[in-house]
Structures are given as structure tokens and as C-alpha cells.
Motif scaffolding. Structure first.
Motif, mmCIF file in Angstrom:
data_model
loop_
_atom_site.group_PDB
_atom_site.id
_atom_site.type_symbol
_atom_site.label_atom_id
_atom_site.label_comp_id
_atom_site.label_asym_id
_atom_site.label_seq_id
_atom_site.Cartn_x
_atom_site.Cartn_y
_atom_site.Cartn_z
ATOM 1 N N ASN A 54 0.756 -1.243 0.059
ATOM 2 C CA ASN A 54 0.034 -0.195 -0.052
ATOM 3 C C ASN A 54 0.598 1.133 0.055
ATOM 4 O O ASN A 54 0.277 2.328 0.024
ATOM 5 N N SER A 55 2.212 1.142 0.066
ATOM 6 C CA SER A 55 2.934 2.084 0.141
ATOM 7 C C SER A 55 3.065 2.934 -1.240
ATOM 8 O O SER A 55 3.379 2.276 -2.415
ATOM 9 N N PRO A 56 2.790 4.395 -1.484
ATOM 10 C CA PRO A 56 2.750 4.800 -2.566
ATOM 11 C C PRO A 56 4.332 4.694 -3.246
ATOM 12 O O PRO A 56 4.239 4.517 -4.622
ATOM 13 N N ARG A 57 5.264 4.661 -2.441
ATOM 14 C CA ARG A 57 6.740 4.433 -3.184
ATOM 15 C C ARG A 57 6.486 2.947 -3.712
ATOM 16 O O ARG A 57 7.574 2.786 -4.732
ATOM 17 N N VAL A 58 6.363 1.976 -2.980
ATOM 18 C CA VAL A 58 6.353 0.640 -3.337
ATOM 19 C C VAL A 58 5.556 0.720 -4.754
ATOM 20 O O VAL A 58 6.080 0.038 -5.600
ATOM 21 N N ARG A 59 4.490 1.141 -4.728
ATOM 22 C CA ARG A 59 3.461 1.034 -5.928
ATOM 23 C C ARG A 59 4.244 1.641 -7.078
ATOM 24 O O ARG A 59 4.259 1.182 -8.223
ATOM 25 N N GLU A 60 4.852 2.832 -7.019
ATOM 26 C CA GLU A 60 5.503 3.557 -7.962
ATOM 27 C C GLU A 60 6.657 2.611 -8.530
ATOM 28 O O GLU A 60 6.835 2.426 -9.743
ATOM 29 N N LEU A 61 7.513 2.031 -7.607
ATOM 30 C CA LEU A 61 8.643 1.288 -8.013
ATOM 31 C C LEU A 61 8.110 -0.141 -8.797
ATOM 32 O O LEU A 61 8.635 -0.350 -9.790
ATOM 33 N N VAL A 62 7.220 -0.587 -8.374
ATOM 34 C CA VAL A 62 6.525 -1.672 -8.960
ATOM 35 C C VAL A 62 6.038 -1.409 -10.450
ATOM 36 O O VAL A 62 6.301 -2.155 -11.355
ATOM 37 N N ARG A 63 5.437 -0.409 -10.393
ATOM 38 C CA ARG A 63 4.852 -0.157 -11.721
ATOM 39 C C ARG A 63 6.258 0.424 -12.702
ATOM 40 O O ARG A 63 6.092 0.029 -13.880
ATOM 41 N N GLU A 64 7.037 1.021 -12.347
ATOM 42 C CA GLU A 64 8.390 1.531 -13.075
ATOM 43 C C GLU A 64 8.960 -0.139 -13.470
ATOM 44 O O GLU A 64 9.341 -0.232 -14.835
ATOM 45 N N ARG A 65 8.913 -0.942 -12.620
ATOM 46 C CA ARG A 65 9.741 -2.069 -12.817
ATOM 47 C C ARG A 65 9.052 -3.012 -13.879
ATOM 48 O O ARG A 65 9.525 -3.993 -14.598
ATOM 49 N N CYS A 66 7.635 -2.943 -13.898
ATOM 50 C CA CYS A 66 6.807 -3.505 -14.823
ATOM 51 C C CYS A 66 6.607 -2.885 -16.242
ATOM 52 O O CYS A 66 6.126 -3.457 -16.907
ATOM 53 N N GLY A 67 7.317 -1.661 -16.095
ATOM 54 C CA GLY A 67 7.124 -0.866 -17.354
ATOM 55 C C GLY A 67 5.736 -0.393 -17.794
ATOM 56 O O GLY A 67 5.325 0.021 -18.958
ATOM 57 N N VAL A 68 5.076 -0.027 -16.629
ATOM 58 C CA VAL A 68 3.750 0.402 -16.789
ATOM 59 C C VAL A 68 3.852 1.897 -16.347
ATOM 60 O O VAL A 68 4.096 2.227 -15.135
#
Length: 192
Positions: A161-175
Motif C-alpha cells: 500500500n506504500s505509494p513509493r512501493v507502488r511506484e517502484l512496481v509500476r516502473e519495474r513492470c514498465g507501466v
């Protein structure tokens, strides 16, 4: 991207049984363009399942682990013999308390990102002493050779639920986040 959830009950299924189900699911559902994400024990389950995939099965573009104890966590070793711990965590809890069993799980052959939380209590009364932790897993227990490793200020049960974790996951997924539905936790003024 579409998402899918894989569920398990650690108290009722052996680690190996969960891994078999997960391996079958990945082999059945995977295409040539997928990412797998595991939180905590889920990262170890992914490591074990990916090692069992057949040579002709598509490999993930990336493996993302959130707070995964890639080494036996001290809390599991501390409480591993307690009846309540064994009842709640079953065979998977026994695995977590056994560094040798964890070491036998091969590291992924795929690109790996590990995100470790640092928002746990430290100091004299903490079971982690002065070591950075997420409240359940120490930062040093998450490390895995060859993996991209990132520390964020997050607690173990709320990392996703962390905004930073969600941002990192989106970046690593290329989304890009422009096409994704926003979540209340994405508001930087909200601290999970």
C-alpha cells in the motif's frame, strides 16, 4: 496489464504442495510478457516455483519481492518452536526458521527486484536491535546476490500500500501510472 492473485493457506498446506500448485499455475497462465510479484513468503514460493518450471515454459520479465526473507528471519528462528507459531504457519513457518531449507531454494534466473521495508522499531527493546527492519523481517534478511535491492520506509504488512512501493512496481513492470486506476494510498499525504 492484467493482474491475478494466487492464494494459499500456510497453516493447512505444506510448502512443497503450495509450490506445486504455483508452478502449475504459472506454466498454465504465463505468456511471453509477464511479471511475478511476491510479498514475504510469497517471494520464496516464487523462487521455488520458477526453479521447477520446465525449460520450454515462458520466463517472467521480472521477479519482484516485497519484504521477502531470502534468509531465515530471526523472528521465525526465535518463535519457531512455539506451538502457536507452528499452528499458524505450518510447514512454511518451519521452512522460515531453517536457514538450510531456505538456502536450498535456487535464486531466480530472471531479473529480480527486492524491495525491503525500513519502518520497523529499532533500539534496545526491539528484537532487531539497531538493525533496520520492517517490523517482521530485517533488511539484511531480504538480500539476494545479483538482485536489484531497494529500501523504502514501509512496514511489512502494508508494503503493497506504500505509494513509493507502488511506484517502484509500476516502473519495474514498465507501466506508466497514467493508465492505472488510482488507489487512496497513492495520495502522498496518507501514511499507511
Amino acid at each position: 496489464m492484467t493482474t491475478e492473485l494466487f492464494g494459499y493457506v500456510a497453516a493447512l498446506e505444506s510448502f512443497d504442495k503450495i509450490v506445486r500448485r504455483l508452478t502449475e499455475r504459472i506454466a498454465r497462465e504465463a505468456d511471453d510478457h509477464y511479471v511475478v510479484i511476491g510479498h514475504s513468503l510469497g517471494g520464496l514460493l516464487l523462487r521455488a516455483a520458477l526453479a521447477k518450471l520446465s525449460a520450454d515454459a515462458p520466463r517472467p520479465r521480472r521477479v519482484i519481492m516485497l519484504g521477502t526473507p531470502n534468509h531465515s528471519p530471526r523472528l521465525a528462528r526465535r518463535f519457531g518452536a512455539a506451538l502457536w507459531y507452528r499452528l499458524i504457519n505450518g510447514d512454511a513457518g518451519a521452512l522460515l526458521a531453517d536457514e538450510e531449507r531456505i538456502a536450498r531454494i535456487p535464486p531466480p534466473l530472471d531479473p529480480v527486484t527486492i524491495i525491503a521495508g525500513t519502518h520497523g522499531i529499532t533500539g534496545r527493546w526491539s528484537p532487531f536491535g539497531h538493525d533496520a527492519n520492517d517490523g517482521i523481517v530485517a533488511v539484511d534478511e531480504t538480500r539476494l546476490g545479483g538482485a536489484e535491492w531497494i529500501a523504502v520506509r514501509a512496514r511489512h504488512p502494508f508494503m503493497m500500500n506504500s505509494p513509493r512501493v507502488r511506484e517502484l512496481v509500476r516502473e519495474r513492470c514498465g507501466v506508466s501510472d497514467g493508465g492505472l486506476a488510482r488507489h487512496p494510498c497513492d495520495d502522498p499525504t496518507i501514511e499507511p
